[in-house]
Design a protein around this motif. Structure first.
Motif, short mmCIF file in Angstrom:
data_model
loop_
_atom_site.label_atom_id
_atom_site.label_comp_id
_atom_site.label_asym_id
_atom_site.label_seq_id
_atom_site.Cartn_x
_atom_site.Cartn_y
_atom_site.Cartn_z
N ILE A 108 0.89 -1.06 0.09
CA ILE A 108 -0.10 -0.03 -0.02
C ILE A 108 0.87 1.31 0.05
O ILE A 108 0.64 2.28 -0.85
CB ILE A 108 -0.87 -0.03 1.19
CG1 ILE A 108 -2.00 -1.20 1.07
CG2 ILE A 108 -1.61 1.29 1.41
CD1 ILE A 108 -2.82 -1.37 2.34
N LEU A 121 -2.74 6.94 -5.32
CA LEU A 121 -3.71 6.92 -4.11
C LEU A 121 -4.92 6.15 -4.24
O LEU A 121 -5.27 5.57 -3.32
CB LEU A 121 -3.86 8.32 -3.59
CG LEU A 121 -2.51 8.97 -2.91
CD1 LEU A 121 -2.85 10.53 -2.35
CD2 LEU A 121 -1.74 8.37 -1.85
N ALA A 136 -4.21 2.63 -3.91
CA ALA A 136 -3.87 2.38 -2.59
C ALA A 136 -4.99 2.31 -1.56
O ALA A 136 -4.89 1.30 -0.88
CB ALA A 136 -2.61 3.20 -2.04
N ALA A 137 -5.95 3.19 -1.88
CA ALA A 137 -7.08 3.22 -1.04
C ALA A 137 -7.88 1.88 -1.23
O ALA A 137 -8.33 1.34 -0.16
CB ALA A 137 -7.92 4.48 -1.25
N SER A 163 -6.34 -0.60 0.73
CA SER A 163 -6.65 -0.50 2.11
C SER A 163 -7.88 -1.30 2.36
O SER A 163 -8.24 -1.75 3.50
CB SER A 163 -6.66 0.81 2.64
OG SER A 163 -5.54 1.44 2.26
#
Lengths: 335, 303
Positions: free
Chosen positions: A292, A302, A305-306, A309
């Motif tokens: 991540i 991002l 990456a979110a 998550s």
């Protein structure tokens, strides 16, 4: 809704302003009364407000907003992409080899760390659960790893597990068999063992204290009853102590699941080229949290990456649920 | 095999022979530890201490000591040399890192103590609508790993213009659900209801009661929560790395990771820095170890 109140005298029965009978004295009384009512009614909310406000802004909101970001094209180096990505990020996740590799590594390291960690903590706790001289010092002593920064201890273990002059290889020398020293950063199993060792070192003492606290609250007569069955110390530990402290065992399993699946610092700094966040030349020990970080702040994506998550969040929920169920089953606690 | 020093309890039934039989039926915590227990514990402590000791060995050695077989196990005399190198490196900002870590940890600890004891007091002793639900919410958030919102947190901090500043590191730590939970548990038991009521009768405001009655009564709990918070904040790495790396003022943990990056890592420097950044925590454990142990153990029984 008010609690027992004796003072100040409640002038609510007295005529309120406007109805006549004013005068400075009474006005002051009303003012005090208002202050009192404010204090009783609203002060509690003011006192808890800082927690809820700060938590909402820096804890809850990011967690929810993360869901929005995961549906967007949030690439810091390419603002030309359309605003919304829909479920593209999640679709990409399914076919992303890096993600599955990181997931595999995370679970591997998690198994190698959580299981020995909790078992050894149980044994250590039962050692501490005796009448000991200087008992506080033993307890403080096993907390040394807990207060040591992970960053610092990881650097020590990094040297410890180095291929050429590492202490691990030197210690293993007589048993290692072959002449070739183990390259702890070259394959999955060895790097997992190295990283798991760091995690175990850090958390065994902490978990032992949690178990010890629970063990000491077991009523003494339980052991008297057990003596009739002729249970020795080892049997006692598994047949009586562990089932009796089952809630804490479940608690530690949940804690180590949440922590273990988010493992970041150890795998990051074990890497000789830490800044790349690749977890080894071919991602041998790259964990999801590390991936991540790499996707978000090295590849500057991002949005993706979110999405990762969120996937990790769901995985943690599921695994924590399964582990709770398994632990309750295996440790055979009171129903 | 064992050396029993404590007086043995009176035995009733005709006891079977042997130590093991003698101890049967006694709770473990009433059983004096045998030599074997002490030996195993000593080995455990050795394992706990050794990495720290070895950190010191390497921090005080020259490069050659690291390339020796068998490995060096005795401290060298290069500590000051290594330390000077760490502090004078051009692009690492180690001194700033230490100062920043102190600032961040102190501010966060003070804030957690104040806000969490305030909320804990309200939940423990004051009656207000919805307090049950709100407390349940606090307990539920205990288990939420908020690291998972880290991407969005970075974006939020970006909008606020705080990324790369200490504010970004401090703000998310200002309150913790654990703090509220822990404080509530402690205040419920340690501040008598009658005391609060009689203070009200005397006309004390809620804040007055908090300040002059609750705070003095919960000093031990404040010490525990303060120590745990300080340690956790000092050691935090992931978020400070994300928001502070590449700036001129990292925290000490980020500075150590900067020491350890590059093509050729000089471990005597890295570990000299790591050792210095560990010292404050060792001091805290030495001074407040009893409190830290208590905090962890109390947290376990109550949750």
């Amino acid at each position: 809704m008010s609690t027992t109140r004796a003072a100040p005298p409640s002038p609510r029965s007295a005529p309120e302003r406007g109805t006549g009978g004013s005068g400075a004295d009474e006005r002051r009384l009303t003012w005090r009364n208002r202050l009192y009512r404010f204090d009783m009614r609203y002060m509690p909310y003011l006192m808890i407000a800082p927690f809820f406000l700060l938590f909402a802004v820096f804890g809850l909101f990011p967690l929810l907003f993360n869901g929005v970001v995961s549906l967007r094209n949030y690439e810091l180096d390419d603002p030309t992409l359309p605003y919304w990505a829909g479920f593209d990020n999640f679709a990409r996740l399914a076919g992303d080899e890096d993600f599955w590799n990181a997931l595999y590594n995370t679970f591997g390291i998690f198994l190698l760390s959580s299981l020995p960690q909790l078992l050894l903590a149980l044994v250590l706790a039962s050692l501490l659960n005796r009448r000991l001289r200087a008992q506080t010092w033993w307890r403080v002593g096993i907390l040394l790893p807990y207060v040591t920064p992970i960053v610092a201890s990881t650097m020590v273990f990094s040297v410890f597990f180095s291929r050429d002059f590492g202490m691990a290889n030197w210690l293993l020398g007589p048993f290692g068999g072959g002449d070739a020293p183990i390259d702890w950063r070259a394959d999955k199993l060895h790097s997992w063992i190295a990283v798991a060792t760091m995690v175990n070192w850090k958390w065994i003492g902490y978990n032992a204290l949690l178990y010890l606290a629970a063990m000491q609250s077991i009523p003494r007569d339980v052991y008297e009853a057990a003596a009739i069955d002729g249970a020795g110390p080892w049997k006692q530990l598994w047949r009586i102590t562990v089932p009796m402290i089952q809630p804490v065992v479940v608690f530690t399993v949940v804690l180590s699941t949440i922590g273990g699946l988010q493992l970041f610092t150890e795998p990051m700094l074990f890497d000789l080229n830490a800044q790349a966040a690749t977890g080894g030349p071919n991602g041998e020990w790259q964990t999801i949290a590390q991936l991540i970080y790499k996707v978000g702040w090295k590849d500057l994506n991002l949005g993706y990456a979110a999405a990762m998550s969120w996937a990790l969040f769901l995985i943690i929920l599921v695994v924590a649920g399964i582990n709770t169920w398994l632990t309750s089953r295996l440790s055979g606690g009171r129903k | 095999m064992s050396v029993d020093t404590a007086p043995r309890p009176v035995e009733q039934a005709p006891a079977p022979r042997g130590r093991r039989a003698r101890l049967m039926g006694r709770a473990p915590q009433d059983t004096p530890a045998g030599l074997g227990t002490y030996l195993l514990l000593a080995v455990t402590i050795l394992f706990s201490v050794f990495p720290l000791y070895w950190m010191f060995v390497i921090a005080t050695s020259d490069d050659e000591a690291l390339a020796k077989i068998p490995p060096a196990v005795v401290p060298g005399n290069q500590f000051l040399v290594n330390l000077e190198e760490v502090f004078s490196l051009q692009d690492v900002f180690f001194a700033a890192g230490l100062i920043n870590s102190f600032i961040v940890s102190t501010v966060v600890t003070a804030s957690v103590l104040f806000f969490c004891s305030l909320a804990g007091f309200a939940f423990a002793k004051l009656r207000f609508k919805g307090s049950g639900w709100l407390m349940l919410f606090v307990v539920l958030t205990l288990t939420v790993p908020n690291q998972l919102g880290i991407v969005a947190l970075y974006i939020v901090m970006g909008k606020l213009g705080w990324n790369g500043t200490l504010l970004a590191v401090i703000a998310p730590g200002l309150v913790t659900a654990f703090g509220v939970f822990y404080m509530r548990q402690f205040i419920v038991n340690s501040v008598p209801d009658e005391l609060v009521e009689s203070a009200r009768v005397d006309g004390a405001t809620t804040m007055r009661i908090y300040w002059s009655m609750v705070l003095p009564a919960i000093r031990p709990a404040l010490a525990v929560l303060g120590l745990l918070t300080f340690v956790a904040t000092w050691n935090d790495f992931q978020w400070p790395l994300i928001t502070l790396s590449g700036t001129d003022f990292p925290t000490s943990m980020v500075a150590i990771s900067d020491l350890a990056s590059g093509n050729y890592v000089i471990y005597r420097r890295v570990l000299a820095g790591a050792f210095v950044a560990t010292i404050p925590l060792l001091v805290m454990l030495f001074v407040g170890g009893r409190q830290i142990v208590r905090g962890i153990m109390e947290g376990a029984v109550k949750s």
